[in-house]
Motif scaffolding. Structure first.
Motif, PDB file in Angstrom:
ATOM      1  N   VAL A   1       0.839  -1.331   0.066  1.00 35.30           N
ATOM      2  CA  VAL A   1      -0.158   0.023   0.124  1.00 35.30           C
ATOM      3  C   VAL A   1       0.990   1.340   0.146  1.00 35.30           C
TER       4      VAL A   1
ATOM      5  N   ASP B   1      -2.990   4.808  -3.693  1.00 38.14           N
ATOM      6  CA  ASP B   1      -3.806   3.613  -3.113  1.00 38.14           C
ATOM      7  C   ASP B   1      -5.089   4.041  -2.382  1.00 38.14           C
TER       8      ASP B   1
ATOM      9  N   ALA C   1      -1.473   6.449   1.410  1.00 40.01           N
ATOM     10  CA  ALA C   1      -2.632   6.112   0.782  1.00 40.01           C
ATOM     11  C   ALA C   1      -3.829   6.794   1.351  1.00 40.01           C
TER      12      ALA C   1
ATOM     13  N   ARG D   1      -8.615   1.817  -7.531  1.00 40.72           N
ATOM     14  CA  ARG D   1      -7.103   2.146  -6.427  1.00 40.72           C
ATOM     15  C   ARG D   1      -7.156   1.409  -5.164  1.00 40.72           C
ATOM     16  N   THR D   2      -8.255   0.686  -4.945  1.00 42.98           N
ATOM     17  CA  THR D   2      -8.572  -0.132  -3.728  1.00 42.98           C
ATOM     18  C   THR D   2      -7.518  -1.168  -3.809  1.00 42.98           C
ATOM     19  N   LYS D   3      -6.685  -1.040  -2.657  1.00 42.02           N
ATOM     20  CA  LYS D   3      -5.736  -2.060  -2.365  1.00 42.02           C
ATOM     21  C   LYS D   3      -5.921  -2.949  -1.333  1.00 42.02           C
TER      22      LYS D   3
END
Ligand SMILES: Cc1ncc(COP(=O)(O)O)c(C=O)c1O
Length: 378
Positions: free
Chosen positions: A73, A77, A98, A124-126
């Motif tokens: 991350v 992110d 992030a 963009r979600t990690k």
């Protein structure tokens, strides 16, 4: 008089063993990491449901920071978490560069509402970062399923949930990584700061071991960005002693909670509920009241210590204004923040003390009856 917490009572119950462990470290001069920390790491990982690796750190905040970094991350992110938590959860996301994307909590459990997670996912979600707040496990199965579907890392914030269980699985063993705090008042508390990451992923474990110790692969060979996040030898030795008692202490907490709930339910007070098929470890026993300030003040006058976990949700904290949320965005979290009141809870409490707390609450019962947390019977 019943204090909110009594750390001295616990120390006195195991004083001889603790003192011996402390002097052992002083004699060996293994003050940072060392054999006591290594032994504790293994024992704690096993305690968390047979997780392969435990990495001892200097705080739960460092655990969250390094777990996020190990998961890759970074700036650009997004990490999905909740606003009804201690600020360290979202601060650690900030540290990585992030952005914390918040979803509201479930009203009954005060943990992440899985029904809201999928709509918060973007390209963009990690990672997803559920919090086992107050010692109540988050509803992990739907969260893990969404994570699998979208190829996201799951990091458990288990800072308050040592020994908690969800459908037979220990908190700490369900996500890709899990973060614990050993802050003194936690269910397993050091005598100073402490934390750990547990993970069964060899790659993450290796990275976190390096990052906590200046990114060293071997002495003075710094291969990744590093931090001074090492656990102290004294804390490892103390935690090693205390871990042996944790199950007994957890059962004592659960017994106090049962007793509180039995007595308070009769008064119509809204008490915390253990979700089906879970083991709540009652780091915090939080009732919900509408006229909280008044109730807290009256209990204080009666010699009963209370606390609030937590009075302001993260999205309404000044230091998180940059996330861009406003009042009304997370109504359940906001309502909980206004109404939760934590009663005295520590293993060494006596039955007389729980009864004394309830008797004091009975004195202020008219206030409860008049202004019970709205929606209880909805
Ligand atoms: C939910 C939660 N996350 C993270 C932390 C941070 O842990 P520490 O205080 O050990 O840094 C805490 C500690 O209070 C916590 O309650």
């Amino acid at each position: 008089m019943v204090p909110f917490l009594d750390l001295k009572a616990q120390y006195h119950s195991i004083k001889a063993e603790i003192d011996a462990a402390v002097s052992g470290v002083l004699e060996s001069a293994q003050f940072v990491l060392g054999p006591e920390v290594a032994a504790f790491e293994q024992e704690f990982a096993a305690y968390c449901g047979g997780v392969k690796h435990g990495i001892g750190l200097n705080s739960g905040t460092s655990a969250l920071h390094l777990a996020l970094l190990a998961a890759g991350v970074g700036p650009g992110d997004e990490v999905i978490t909740v606003p009804f938590t201690f600020v360290a959860t979202t601060a650690a996301i900030d540290y990585t560069g992030a952005r914390a994307v918040l979803v509201d909590v479930d009203r009954k459990t005060a943990t992440m509402d899985p029904a809201l997670v999928e709509q918060a996912i973007t390209p963009r979600t990690k990672a997803i970062l559920p919090v086992h707040l107050h010692g109540q496990p988050a509803d992990m199965d739907p969260i893990l399923e969404i994570a699998r579907k979208h190829n996201l890392v799951v990091i458990e914030d288990a800072a308050q949930a040592h020994g908690a269980e969800y459908k037979g699985r220990r908190c700490g063993s369900m996500g890709d990584l899990a973060c614990f705090s050993f802050y003194p008042g936690k269910n397993l508390g050091a005598y100073g700061e402490g934390g750990a990451v547990v993970t069964s992923n060899d790659h993450y474990a290796k990275l976190i071991r390096m990052m906590r110790d200046w990114g060293q692969e071997a002495k003075y060979h710094h291969v990744v960005q590093g931090f001074n996040y090492r656990m102290e030898g004294l804390q490892g030795a103390i935690l090693g002693v205390k871990l042996k008692y944790l199950e007994r202490w957890t059962e004592a907490r659960r017994a106090h909670a049962r007793r509180y709930s039995e007595l308070l339910d009769e008064l119509g007070v809204e008490t915390p509920r253990e979700a089906p098929d879970t083991r709540h470890v009652f780091h915090v026993y939080a009732i919900r009241v509408a006229d909280r300030a008044q109730v807290q003040q009256q209990l204080q006058a009666a010699g009963i210590g209370t606390a609030i976990h937590y009075p302001i949700p993260v999205h309404l904290q000044e230091s998180f204004r940059h996330l861009g949320y406003q009042a009304g965005d997370f109504p359940v979290s906001e309502r909980l923040a206004e109404s939760v009141l934590s009663l005295p809870m520590y293993p060494e409490m006596s039955e007389e003390q729980t009864a004394e707390v309830v008797a004091a609450i009975r004195m202020v019962t008219p206030a409860f009856a008049a202004a019970r947390f709205a929606g209880k019977h909805a």
